[in-house]
Every structure is written in structure tokens, then in C-alpha cells.
Design an enzyme around this catalytic site. Structure first.
Site, PDB file in Angstrom:
ATOM      1  N   ASP A 284       0.813  -1.227   0.000  1.00 44.49           N
ATOM      2  CA  ASP A 284       0.000   0.000   0.000  1.00 44.49           C
ATOM      3  C   ASP A 284       0.844   1.273   0.000  1.00 44.49           C
ATOM      4  O   ASP A 284       0.413   2.298   0.537  1.00 44.49           O
ATOM      5  CB  ASP A 284      -0.964   0.037   1.194  1.00 44.49           C
ATOM      6  CG  ASP A 284      -1.795  -1.218   1.290  1.00 44.49           C
ATOM      7  OD1 ASP A 284      -2.274  -1.674   0.248  1.00 44.49           O
ATOM      8  OD2 ASP A 284      -1.942  -1.746   2.411  1.00 44.49           O
TER       9      ASP A 284
ATOM     10  N   GLN B 293       2.219  -6.081  -3.184  1.00 48.72           N
ATOM     11  CA  GLN B 293       2.487  -6.079  -1.741  1.00 48.72           C
ATOM     12  C   GLN B 293       3.806  -5.327  -1.457  1.00 48.72           C
ATOM     13  O   GLN B 293       4.216  -4.508  -2.257  1.00 48.72           O
ATOM     14  CB  GLN B 293       2.519  -7.491  -1.144  1.00 48.72           C
ATOM     15  CG  GLN B 293       1.171  -8.193  -1.130  1.00 48.72           C
ATOM     16  CD  GLN B 293       0.796  -8.782  -2.471  1.00 48.72           C
ATOM     17  OE1 GLN B 293       1.588  -9.439  -3.127  1.00 48.72           O
ATOM     18  NE2 GLN B 293      -0.439  -8.559  -2.892  1.00 48.72           N
TER      19      GLN B 293
ATOM     20  N   LYS C 153       2.317   2.218  -5.066  1.00 48.61           N
ATOM     21  CA  LYS C 153       3.022   1.723  -6.257  1.00 48.61           C
ATOM     22  C   LYS C 153       2.202   1.942  -7.516  1.00 48.61           C
ATOM     23  O   LYS C 153       2.747   2.220  -8.573  1.00 48.61           O
ATOM     24  CB  LYS C 153       3.309   0.211  -6.131  1.00 48.61           C
ATOM     25  CG  LYS C 153       4.277  -0.153  -5.048  1.00 48.61           C
ATOM     26  CD  LYS C 153       4.505  -1.656  -4.978  1.00 48.61           C
ATOM     27  CE  LYS C 153       3.316  -2.465  -4.526  1.00 48.61           C
ATOM     28  NZ  LYS C 153       2.843  -2.211  -3.172  1.00 48.61           N
TER      29      LYS C 153
ATOM     30  N   GLY D  14      -4.309  -4.475  -4.479  1.00 45.75           N
ATOM     31  CA  GLY D  14      -5.354  -3.533  -4.893  1.00 45.75           C
ATOM     32  C   GLY D  14      -4.667  -2.258  -5.315  1.00 45.75           C
ATOM     33  O   GLY D  14      -4.056  -1.579  -4.493  1.00 45.75           O
ATOM     34  N   HIS D  15      -4.686  -1.960  -6.598  1.00 48.43           N
ATOM     35  CA  HIS D  15      -4.034  -0.747  -7.075  1.00 48.43           C
ATOM     36  C   HIS D  15      -5.088   0.302  -7.341  1.00 48.43           C
ATOM     37  O   HIS D  15      -5.906   0.149  -8.239  1.00 48.43           O
ATOM     38  CB  HIS D  15      -3.259  -1.030  -8.371  1.00 48.43           C
ATOM     39  CG  HIS D  15      -2.125  -1.978  -8.156  1.00 48.43           C
ATOM     40  ND1 HIS D  15      -1.808  -2.973  -9.035  1.00 48.43           N
ATOM     41  CD2 HIS D  15      -1.245  -2.077  -7.146  1.00 48.43           C
ATOM     42  CE1 HIS D  15      -0.770  -3.643  -8.574  1.00 48.43           C
ATOM     43  NE2 HIS D  15      -0.414  -3.119  -7.435  1.00 48.43           N
TER      44      HIS D  15
HETATM   45  P1  IMP Z   1      -2.648 -12.730   1.864  1.00 45.06           P
HETATM   46  O1  IMP Z   1      -1.648 -12.210   0.894  1.00 45.06           O
HETATM   47  O2  IMP Z   1      -4.072 -12.448   1.513  1.00 45.06           O
HETATM   48  O3  IMP Z   1      -2.403 -14.180   2.193  1.00 45.06           O
HETATM   49  O4  IMP Z   1      -2.410 -11.948   3.256  1.00 45.06           O
HETATM   50  C1  IMP Z   1      -1.207 -12.080   4.022  1.00 45.06           C
HETATM   51  C2  IMP Z   1      -0.833 -10.750   4.662  1.00 45.06           C
HETATM   52  O5  IMP Z   1      -0.435  -9.837   3.639  1.00 45.06           O
HETATM   53  C3  IMP Z   1      -1.973 -10.068   5.432  1.00 45.06           C
HETATM   54  O6  IMP Z   1      -1.418  -9.373   6.532  1.00 45.06           O
HETATM   55  C4  IMP Z   1      -2.518  -9.066   4.409  1.00 45.06           C
HETATM   56  O7  IMP Z   1      -3.142  -7.969   5.032  1.00 45.06           O
HETATM   57  C5  IMP Z   1      -1.229  -8.654   3.702  1.00 45.06           C
HETATM   58  N1  IMP Z   1      -1.446  -8.207   2.328  1.00 45.06           N
HETATM   59  C6  IMP Z   1      -1.668  -8.976   1.238  1.00 45.06           C
HETATM   60  N2  IMP Z   1      -1.786  -8.213   0.134  1.00 45.06           N
HETATM   61  C7  IMP Z   1      -1.624  -6.954   0.538  1.00 45.06           C
HETATM   62  C8  IMP Z   1      -1.589  -5.689  -0.170  1.00 45.06           C
HETATM   63  O8  IMP Z   1      -1.737  -5.610  -1.396  1.00 45.06           O
HETATM   64  N3  IMP Z   1      -1.398  -4.588   0.602  1.00 45.06           N
HETATM   65  C9  IMP Z   1      -1.185  -4.661   1.936  1.00 45.06           C
HETATM   66  N4  IMP Z   1      -1.182  -5.788   2.626  1.00 45.06           N
HETATM   67  C10 IMP Z   1      -1.398  -6.936   1.934  1.00 45.06           C
END
Ligand code: IMP
Length: 427
Positions: free
Chosen positions: A13, A221, A16, A40-41
Site C-alpha cells: 500500500d 504487496q 506503487k 489492490g491498485h
Molecule cells: P494474503 O496475501 O491475503 O495471504 O495476506 C497475508 C498478509 O499480507 C496479510 O497481513 C494481508 O493484510 C497482507 N497483504 C496482502 N496483500 C496486501 C496488499 O496488497 N497490501 C497490503 N497488505 C497486503
């Protein structure tokens, strides 16, 4: 030719999407190399807000080829919905998309398992998009790849091999599973529409680089969520670091010219896990409100805190950053003093290293920097910024040891201070 990897320098977040969108203006190809619909962009174009989860942020530039590479895990229904939404807005996508047959597919049952597991005591607060189950199936060598599901002769066998091993575990956590036939009926119409987009991502990138095209590899991420180098186990299930671009695409490290790290001027995190500089209570609330810090994928409020320089130096090292981009500097307007974490004490000892293996026992040490009261959203050059904001940026550059290429002072494309051309590097 220039090949640039863009990575998140915090816990995701970092903004990017906007930066890749800006770089894509001058790029011939944009490539997503890892992760899935957990990303999520949020893109703002001509005042309109668009959120993409799977398509690269650079998709808005009609000239750029969009590659979804082998390291990704792809929910094909979400992908198709995104393609259709952009097409409904008049932007053609499928003709310039390359979908790797070696990327893995996330099916709805894997997302259901993720959500059911997330509700339990072991929860790390995932996005519930099926990322962990899909990557664990991939590692267990029972996963369904895009090429398998888009091939009618292999689809049912691969689905059976994927679904059956989950039966016992799914029952235990209360998730329901489809039969292979049900899954096949679900996937067939989606597959029919996506099949023309199949293409070898590694070959597409190689050809682009040989043509001297500009290629942007877009990380999802952030580095501190990397499976190997993040705050394990509170991480995602892929390699978000720059090296992940090489393995996720099938491009050699010698082909990469620059690695750009995106950091906010402060820090945020969604989901559980250590966050040493987190602000709790009203201080955290006011930063969250000022920065509109709510997840683009889940809508969850983000945890907010001060910038962490040891963490940023760690991120610079594990990615080999050549450039930094600082986003949301405008949000810090109004703070008389801005505390920044400059080191840690661990068991009574001061260290400037990020204590990634002992964050529970570490306490951040802060230094205060002078703030500013001016609205920064109209700044377009460094000289437009108040002296104290310039000092804040120079301090980050000096203490991280990486030059700042751009500063973002608002969500719109135009609200950007360009310090040097990322494609050329700082002369
Ligand atoms: P997962 O990727 O859904 O398995 O989540 C694993 C961890 O990564 C959790 O703490 C999510 O909140 C975090 N996470 C996954 N994708 C994002 C992102 O795009 N932005 C911020 N945090 C993320």
C-alpha cells in the site's frame, strides 16, 4: 533498453499503482510477477477512481503490453471481470495481454478455505483471496496452472488432483468443496474467453528487451510481506522482493537495470504482525484519516505509524534499490515535529540494523525532525517544497543511501515532484 523493477518498500500500500502508472507512460511493457488478487491498485485518472487487483497498474496506457507472469496466482473470474470493466470504459486490453500458462489458478474453494482458516485462532489477517492455499498447492505440486485449466483435455484431471487432497482439511475447518465436474463447469466459459490471451511471459519479455523496449516489472504487496524476507509468519505467500521478478517471470538478474523502492513518508500496515513504529489511539486515527488509509482490496482500516529508517535500509539491501520514491508527503503537513525511527534498542543495546528476527523484543528509538504547515499538493519541483520538507527528504536519502527519484504529493498523476528520470538514473 531499460528494465525496471518497482517494489513496495514497506508492508504494501505504498502507492506503487500511481508510480507504475506514471512510469508506464514511457514504457512498452508492464509485467506483474507475483501475488494475485490480494493486491489492490487504486488509480486516479481524470478524476475517476479505478481499482485493479490482477492487471498491472500500467494497463491504462494503451501502448503497453500487459504481462501476467508465471509467479502469479490468478483468480480467472476476477481477471475476466477486470478486462471487461476496462473494455466497458473504452480501453482495449485482451489484444495486448500475455497470460502465462505457468501461472497458478486460484479457484473459489481456495478463497473459501483461506477465509475459513482466517477466522480461526491462527489467523494472520489475510485478504481472504485464496493466496496462501494456492501457493501451498503450487509448492505441494498439486496446483492447477492456467495452461492446464485452459486445455479442455487436461482440465478435469488437474482439478481432481487439486481438490481431492483438500477433503479432510476442508471438513475440519467448515469449508465446502466442489466436485471436479462442478469446478469444470465453472471454469469452462471463463477459460473459453481467456484462451486467446495465453502466451509465454518469459519469451515476451526477452523479445521486448532485445528490441530495446522499456519494460516495467510491477511488484505487488511490499518487501516486509515477502515470504522469505518479511516479518514471517505475518507475510504473504510469495516473494515480493525484486528477486521475485526474476523467478516469477523467467528473466535473468543481469537483464535488470534499476530497482525502484516505493515508500510512504510514514508507515502503514494491514493485517496482523509486528509494526514497531505504530501509533495507537487518536494519533494513529488522525494519520489514518488524513491519509485515507483504508485497504483497497478489503476496505480494512490500515494501522499507521512513523517512518522506520532501519526497516527502509533493510529493504534497500534485500532488493538492491537504485532509486527511492517517497509518496504521501503532503499527508505530514501540520505536524510541528515529525518523529522518525532511527534505530532500535534490543536487550539494552542500540542498533541501526532492522532487528527482523527479534522485533518482539525491540524498541524503536526516535529522532524528531522539523515539520511544515504549508499545503504541498501543488508542488511540482523540489524548490516548491518548504525548506523543512526538503530537509526531511534529504535526510531520508542520506540515511538510507539511495537517491530519491520522485515525490508524490497527491493522488493525481500531476501531483508529483520529479527529481530525476528513473529510466536514465541520477547523473
Ligand atoms: P494474503 O496475501 O491475503 O495471504 O495476506 C497475508 C498478509 O499480507 C496479510 O497481513 C494481508 O493484510 C497482507 N497483504 C496482502 N496483500 C496486501 C496488499 O496488497 N497490501 C497490503 N497488505 C497486503
Amino acid at each position: 533498453m531499460t528494465a525496471i523493477i518497482v517494489v513496495g518498500a514497506q508492508w504494501g500500500d505504498e502507492g506503487k499503482g500511481k508510480i507504475v502508472d506514471l512510469l508506464a507512460e514511457n514504457a512498452d511493457m508492464v509485467v506483474r510477477y507475483g501475488g494475485g488478487a490480494n493486491a489492490g491498485h487504486t488509480l486516479k485518472v481524470n478524476g475517476q477512481k479505478i481499482v485493479t487487483h490482477l492487471l498491472p497498474s500500467g494497463v491504462l496506457h494503451p501502448r503497453a503490453t500487459c504481462v501476467l507472469a508465471s509467479g502469479m496466482v490468478i483468480d480467472l473470474a476476477i481477471l475476466l471481470a477486470e478486462v471487461r470493466e476496462l473494455e466497458a470504459r473504452g480501453l482495449s486490453v485482451r489484444e495486448r495481454m500475455v497470460l502465462s500458462p505457468r501461472a497458478h489458478v486460484t479457484l473459489p474453494f481456495q478463497a473459501a478455505i483461506d477465509r475459513a482458516a482466517n477466522a480461526g485462532p491462527q489467523s494472520i489477517g489475510t485478504t481472504g483471496r485464496g493466496i496462501g492455499p494456492t501457493y501451498s498447492d503450487k509448492a505441494a505440486r498439486i496446483g492447477a496452472r492456467v495452461g492446464d485449466l485452459l486445455d479442455p483435455t487436461r482440465c478435469e484431471r488437474v482439478l481432481e488432483q487439486l481438490i481431492e487432497p483438500w477433503r479432510t482439511r476442508a471438513r475440519a475447518i467448515g469449508a465446502t468443496l466442489p466436485t471436479a465436474e462442478e469446478a469444470m463447469a465453472y471454469i469452462t466459459p471463463i477459460a473459453d474467453e481467456l484462451r486467446p490471451m495465453l502466451g509465454d511471459a518469459s519469451i515476451a519479455v526477452d523479445r521486448a528487451l532485445k528490441r530495446n523496449d522499456r519494460v516495467v516489472f510491477e511488484g505487488a504487496q511490499g518487501t516486509l510481506l515477502d515470504l522469505d524476507h518479511g516479518t514471517y509468519p505475518f507475510v504473504t505467500s510469495s516473494n515480493t522482493v525484486a528477486g521475485g521478478a526474476c523467478t516469477g517471470v523467467g528473466v535473468g538478474p543481469t537483464q535488470i537495470h534499476r530497482v525502484v523502492g516505493i515508500t510512504k513518508a510514514y508507515c502503514t500496515r494491514v493485517g496482523h504482525g509486528p509494526f514497531p513504529t505504530e501509533l495507537v489511539g487518536s494519533a494513529g486515527d488522525s494519520l489514518r484519516e488524513a491519509g485515507e488509509e483504508y485497504g483497497a482490496t478489503t476496505g480494512r482500516p490500515r494501522r499507521c505509524g512513523w517512518l522506520d529508517l532501519p526497516a527502509l535500509r533493510y529493504v534497500a539491501r534485500v532488493n538492491g534499490l537504485t532509486d527511492l520514491v517517497v509518496t504521501k508527503l503532503d499527508i505530514l503537513t501540520g505536524y510541528k515535529l515529525i518523529p522518525v525511527c532511527v534505530g532500535y534498542t534490543v536487550h539494552g543495546e542500540f542498533t541501526e540494523e532492522f532487528p527482523i528476527d527479534s522485533l518482539d523484543e525491540a524498541s524503536p528509538v526516535y529522532e524528531d525532525f522539523a515539520g511544515w504547515t504549508e499545503d504541498l499538493t501543488g508542488a511540482r519541483t523540489m524548490a516548491d517544497l518548504p525548506e523543512t520538507a526538503q530537509d526531511y527528504l534529504r535526510m531520508i536519502e542520506a540515511r538510507v543511501g539511495v537517491p530519491i527519484a520522485m515525490v508524490s504529493v497527491g493522488a493525481d498523476r500531476a501531483q508529483t515532484v520529479a527529481c530525476h528520470d528513473v529510466f536514465a538514473g541520477r547523473s
